[in-house]
Design a protein around this motif. Sequence first.
Motif, PDB file in Angstrom:
ATOM      1  N   LEU A  15      54.522  -9.745  24.684  1.00 58.06           N
ATOM      2  CA  LEU A  15      54.646  -8.561  25.529  1.00 58.06           C
ATOM      3  C   LEU A  15      53.279  -8.200  26.083  1.00 58.06           C
ATOM      4  N   VAL A  16      53.215  -7.941  27.351  1.00 57.78           N
ATOM      5  CA  VAL A  16      51.953  -7.584  27.992  1.00 57.78           C
ATOM      6  C   VAL A  16      52.158  -6.322  28.816  1.00 57.78           C
ATOM      7  N   GLU A  17      51.411  -5.264  28.446  1.00 54.21           N
ATOM      8  CA  GLU A  17      51.490  -4.010  29.187  1.00 54.21           C
ATOM      9  C   GLU A  17      50.401  -3.960  30.251  1.00 54.21           C
ATOM     10  N   SER A  18      50.660  -3.178  31.272  1.00 55.57           N
ATOM     11  CA  SER A  18      49.663  -2.922  32.308  1.00 55.57           C
ATOM     12  C   SER A  18      50.009  -1.602  32.976  1.00 55.57           C
ATOM     13  N   GLY A  32      49.362  14.345  37.930  1.00 57.27           N
ATOM     14  CA  GLY A  32      49.482  13.059  38.604  1.00 57.27           C
ATOM     15  C   GLY A  32      50.539  12.166  37.982  1.00 57.27           C
ATOM     16  N   SER A  33      50.623  10.947  38.497  1.00 59.36           N
ATOM     17  CA  SER A  33      51.647   9.999  38.056  1.00 59.36           C
ATOM     18  C   SER A  33      51.035   8.637  37.763  1.00 59.36           C
ATOM     19  N   LEU A  34      51.686   7.926  36.879  1.00 64.25           N
ATOM     20  CA  LEU A  34      51.346   6.541  36.576  1.00 64.25           C
ATOM     21  C   LEU A  34      52.632   5.789  36.286  1.00 64.25           C
ATOM     22  N   THR A  35      52.617   4.505  36.570  1.00 63.30           N
ATOM     23  CA  THR A  35      53.736   3.644  36.199  1.00 63.30           C
ATOM     24  C   THR A  35      53.221   2.521  35.315  1.00 63.30           C
ATOM     25  N   LEU A  36      53.745   2.455  34.117  1.00 67.14           N
ATOM     26  CA  LEU A  36      53.387   1.395  33.186  1.00 67.14           C
ATOM     27  C   LEU A  36      54.393   0.259  33.306  1.00 67.14           C
ATOM     28  N   SER A  37      53.898  -0.953  33.138  1.00 68.94           N
ATOM     29  CA  SER A  37      54.752  -2.137  33.167  1.00 68.94           C
ATOM     30  C   SER A  37      54.594  -2.912  31.873  1.00 68.94           C
ATOM     31  N   VAL A  56      47.289   5.753  23.774  1.00 67.63           N
ATOM     32  CA  VAL A  56      47.544   4.343  24.055  1.00 67.63           C
ATOM     33  C   VAL A  56      49.055   4.159  24.054  1.00 67.63           C
ATOM     34  N   TYR A  57      49.572   3.578  25.114  1.00 64.55           N
ATOM     35  CA  TYR A  57      51.006   3.372  25.255  1.00 64.55           C
ATOM     36  C   TYR A  57      51.341   1.918  24.927  1.00 64.55           C
ATOM     37  N   GLY A  82      48.962  -2.742  24.068  1.00 65.60           N
ATOM     38  CA  GLY A  82      48.748  -1.345  24.419  1.00 65.60           C
ATOM     39  C   GLY A  82      47.946  -1.176  25.693  1.00 65.60           C
ATOM     40  N   THR A  83      48.171  -0.069  26.356  1.00 63.41           N
ATOM     41  CA  THR A  83      47.412   0.278  27.557  1.00 63.41           C
ATOM     42  C   THR A  83      47.053   1.754  27.488  1.00 63.41           C
TER      43      THR A  83
END
Length: 123
Positions: free
Chosen positions: A4-7, A16-21, A92-93, A116-117
Motif C-alpha cells: 500500500l502506498v499513500e500520497s 482548506g482541502s486535501l485528497t489522499l490517495s 499522519v494518515y 503513512g502520509t
Amino acid sequence: QVPLVESGGGSVQAGGSLTLSCTASGRTYFATGMGWFRQAPGQERQFVAAILSGGMAYSADFAQGRFTISRDNAKRAIYLQMNDLKPEDTAVYYCGASWLASNLGGPKSYDYWGQGTQVTVTV
C-alpha cells in the motif's frame, strides 16, 4: 513490492482541502475492506473511514460531512477527500487493507498498512 502506498499529504491552512490517495499492489488489491486511519503524536491510531469492495462506506463521527472515502477499482486505489480541514486534523494518515468485512473501525482488523502520509493543518 510495497502493498500500500499513500500520497497526497501536505500542509494546508484551516478550512482548506486535501485528497489522499492509496494505491494497492499485489494481493492487497483483493482485500475485502480498506480504510483510513490517522495518528497524531502521542495518540493511538484513530479510525477515519472505511470502504468495502462492494462500495459500502462508513466513517467516524468527526469525519461525517467533511471527509469522503471512495475507491476506483480500475486504478486499484482508494481516496480520502478532506474538506474544511481543522488544526486538530493534523496527523499522519495511514491506509490499511483487511480481509474482513466487519469491525473495520479497529486497527487490529487490518492486515496491511501503508507507510503513512503527513497532513498538517495550520491556523
